[in-house]
Scaffold this motif. Structure first.
Motif, PDB file in Angstrom:
ATOM      1  N   SER A   1       3.501   3.899   2.598  1.00 35.79           N
ATOM      2  CA  SER A   1       4.511   3.101   1.904  1.00 35.79           C
ATOM      3  C   SER A   1       3.857   2.007   1.069  1.00 35.79           C
ATOM      4  O   SER A   1       4.264   1.754  -0.079  1.00 35.79           O
ATOM      5  CB  SER A   1       5.484   2.483   2.916  1.00 35.79           C
TER       6      SER A   1
ATOM      7  N   SER B   1       4.148   2.189  -2.946  1.00 28.45           N
ATOM      8  CA  SER B   1       4.813   1.035  -3.539  1.00 28.45           C
ATOM      9  C   SER B   1       3.974   0.436  -4.667  1.00 28.45           C
ATOM     10  O   SER B   1       4.484   0.137  -5.754  1.00 28.45           O
ATOM     11  CB  SER B   1       5.081  -0.029  -2.469  1.00 28.45           C
TER      12      SER B   1
ATOM     13  N   HIS C   1      10.350  -2.274  -0.320  1.00 31.69           N
ATOM     14  CA  HIS C   1       9.688  -1.090   0.232  1.00 31.69           C
ATOM     15  C   HIS C   1       9.030  -1.391   1.576  1.00 31.69           C
ATOM     16  O   HIS C   1       9.133  -0.599   2.521  1.00 31.69           O
ATOM     17  CB  HIS C   1       8.628  -0.576  -0.750  1.00 31.69           C
TER      18      HIS C   1
ATOM     19  N   ALA D   1      10.648   1.118   4.066  1.00 31.96           N
ATOM     20  CA  ALA D   1       9.960   2.411   4.049  1.00 31.96           C
ATOM     21  C   ALA D   1       8.900   2.515   5.127  1.00 31.96           C
ATOM     22  O   ALA D   1       8.585   3.616   5.587  1.00 31.96           O
ATOM     23  CB  ALA D   1       9.329   2.636   2.669  1.00 31.96           C
TER      24      ALA D   1
ATOM     25  N   SER E   1      10.890   7.633   1.160  1.00 27.60           N
ATOM     26  CA  SER E   1      11.657   6.394   1.217  1.00 27.60           C
ATOM     27  C   SER E   1      11.357   5.489   0.023  1.00 27.60           C
ATOM     28  O   SER E   1      12.280   4.934  -0.591  1.00 27.60           O
ATOM     29  CB  SER E   1      11.353   5.654   2.522  1.00 27.60           C
ATOM     30  N   VAL E   2      10.091   5.347  -0.325  1.00 23.25           N
ATOM     31  CA  VAL E   2       9.740   4.492  -1.471  1.00 23.25           C
ATOM     32  C   VAL E   2      10.307   5.075  -2.769  1.00 23.25           C
ATOM     33  O   VAL E   2      10.861   4.341  -3.603  1.00 23.25           O
ATOM     34  CB  VAL E   2       8.213   4.325  -1.578  1.00 23.25           C
TER      35      VAL E   2
ATOM     36  N   SER F   1      12.997   3.340  -5.418  1.00 21.62           N
ATOM     37  CA  SER F   1      12.621   3.135  -6.814  1.00 21.62           C
ATOM     38  C   SER F   1      13.439   3.981  -7.784  1.00 21.62           C
ATOM     39  O   SER F   1      13.745   3.532  -8.892  1.00 21.62           O
ATOM     40  CB  SER F   1      11.128   3.450  -7.007  1.00 21.62           C
TER      41      SER F   1
ATOM     42  N   ASN G   1      17.712   5.605   2.004  1.00 20.27           N
ATOM     43  CA  ASN G   1      16.262   5.781   1.947  1.00 20.27           C
ATOM     44  C   ASN G   1      15.581   5.593   3.298  1.00 20.27           C
ATOM     45  O   ASN G   1      14.548   6.203   3.554  1.00 20.27           O
ATOM     46  CB  ASN G   1      15.677   4.790   0.944  1.00 20.27           C
TER      47      ASN G   1
END
Length: 539
Positions: free
Chosen positions: A327, A331, A344, A348, A380-381, A385, A405
């Motif tokens: 993450s 990120s 994040h 994340a 997740s990141v 975004s 996310n």
């Protein structure tokens, strides 16, 4: 315009990718080393005869005397819709107290210890075995999720305090609702084995809190707990699926329930100057992240025992570590200045715990846990975004907390991983713990027993691995369908004119329900009479 027909999205990439690429390279080296060198210890079957019946019932999470989990609170209570006046909310809480007292008085009683029970099955033995895990999950619910929601600069009091209130409400409501699915002579029996279950259920309630505020939370929690319990009974009792970390029944269900409500309650004035973070709010939110990260292995392994619990802890621990490193790397890689985004880092980094949840007690192997955590971190990141802005702009789904996310997509990933591992499971690999994790795969002793078990159990030889994998996918699809449909209905109800709507200025703000001692918020107490401030000339 539909998302599929929109203009292609641009991927922001770092102009200085050295640091994120270095982190990814280090994580890749670690993955190779785990693949080649690290394995689980040999299975220890000594615990099996003693705990067989107990573990089998825990794996089902719907035993006759144990109970089930329901939900929890997860990422927060962010105001984007209406609420009742405070006086009416107070009346609702008082009414809940009266109803709970009556229901507990009429139906609840302490569980009775069986005669000649082994030492570990007596109340002191159960307490010693369960209480530490219960406390870990308790810390996650009340401290971890509460402080995680303080990322909004003017919503910190509501995030921590309303999480506290709703968690206490859901704990009691979950005990009652779950108990009605497992009555004993018309009574709800409560013992220490049931203590962690409502806390685990509180986790899903947090997943759904992406738009709620005080009144919506009170109404929503009372509606969601029975729906959650109903869905879990379908999955665990009738489909007999395995979901040790509740990634399907808690995370995926709560996230998509909340997203559906957000769609139904969409507001055009959702953008507010209050919907922003500052250094202080991000720092407090990181406190919640650290607590959740440290205690997540307990959440995924609280109801396991022996080798099964050991695997759940190891898999979750490794997956969390991988998602944390990846993450940070992704990120920075998606930022043009190669800087980390606190959004994040706060969320994340936890995605690995969700993504490995369903398969936490399965033989994914250490390198598999690292892969799952790495994929979850990337997913997740990228969600924060790319996907979240697209959902907000083009699909009318406003996800302030990013539950899609952290809980939604990782929860779906966990369900898919669980189905793959179930389809690959063999007795040679798991020994007798195979039937603890997948009770429906255990061969029946005779045709009569098979007939009593019902067609969902499979054949007299037990379910095949492929059939069990199919049931895992079916449970995931049913969960998503129930969550989305009931979420849309709940959102439509909460949108009715009977509910008073929040003013735009009160969105994402504490001042509607709390005394805020902040001059910027306008709640600073007036100066005492007769003590008017004097100018320098008067002095």
């Amino acid at each position: 315009m539909p998302l599929c027909c929109a203009a292609p999205l641009r991927w922001p990439l770092s102009e200085r990718p050295h640091l994120p690429l270095l982190l990814l390279a280090v994580q890749t080296v670690l993955l190779v080393l785990f693949t080649l060198l690290v394995h689980y210890p040999p299975l220890d079957e000594r615990w099996r005869p003693r705990y067989r019946d107990t573990l089998a019932s825990w794996a089902l999470h719907r035993p006759e005397e144990t109970g089930q989990r329901t939900a929890g609170n997860q990422r927060g209570q962010l105001p984007t819709s209406g609420e009742l006046p405070v006086e009416q909310s107070d009346c609702q809480m008082c009414l809940c107290r009266v109803v709970f007292v009556i229901l507990f008085g009429v139906f609840a009683e302490y569980s009775v210890t069986k005669p000649n029970a082994a030492a570990q099955d007596t109340p002191p033995g159960k307490l010693l075995r369960m209480y530490s895990m219960f406390q870990d999950v308790h810390v996650m619910i009340f401290i971890g999720f509460g402080f995680l929601m303080t990322f909004l600069k003017r919503y910190g009091l509501s995030a921590v305090s309303l999480n506290f209130l709703l968690a206490a409400l859901v704990l009691q409501w979950a005990v009652i609702v779950n108990g009605f699915f497992h009555l004993h002579d018309g009574r709800i029996r409560i013992d220490v084995e049931r203590v962690p279950l409502p806390d685990l259920e509180n986790g899903w309630a947090d997943c759904a809190q992406i738009w709620y505020i005080a009144r919506d939370q009170l109404v929503g929690c009372r509606a969601k707990v029975p729906i959650f319990a109903f869905n879990e009974v379908i999955g665990r009792r009738y489909l007999q699926v395995s979901d040790m970390g509740d990634s399907i029944f808690v995370h995926a269900f709560g996230a998509y329930f909340g997203l559906a409500v957000s769609f139904a309650m969409f507001r055009k004035d959702r953008d507010s100057e209050n919907a922003a973070s500052n250094t202080v709010s991000d720092l407090f939110s990181m406190i919640g992240t650290i607590f959740l990260w440290c205690f997540w292995p307990s959440f995924n392994s609280a109801l396991a025992q022996g080798d099964v619990q050991s695997r759940a802890v190891i898999n979750t621990y490794l997956s969390l570590c991988a998602s944390c490193v990846v993450s940070f790397a992704v990120s920075a890689l998606l930022d043009k200045r190669s800087k980390f985004s606190m959004e994040h880092i706060q969320n994340a980094t936890l995605a690995g715990g969700v993504a490995v949840g369903t398969a936490a007690d399965m033989m994914v192997q250490p390198f598999g846990a690292v892969i799952i955590g790495s994929v979850a971190g990337v997913l997740s990141v990228v969600g924060f975004s790319i996907i979240t802005p697209a959902l907000d702009e083009r699909c009318r789904v406003h996800d302030t907390c990013g539950v899609h996310n952290l809980h939604g997509m990782p929860g779906v990933l966990a369900g898919i991983v669980g189905a793959i591992m179930a389809a690959m499971a063999t007795h040679e690999q798991y020994a007798d713990s195979l039937y603890v994790i997948f009770p429906a795969m255990e061969p029946m002793e005779n045709a009569t027993a098979q007939a009593l078990a019902g067609p969902e159990h499979g054949t007299q030889e037990g379910r095949s691995a492929g059939y069990q994998g199919g049931m895992q996918i079916l449970a995931l699809l049913i969960t998503l369908a129930i969550a989305i449909v009931t979420g849309l209905v709940t959102g439509a109800i909460l949108r009715l004119r009977v509910w008073e709507q929040l003013d735009t200025a009160d969105l994402y703000s504490d001042r509607r329900f709390f005394v805020v001692h902040d001059p910027e918020e306008g709640d600073a107490p007036p100066p005492p009479a007769g003590n008017e401030s004097k100018t320098s000339e008067q002095l």
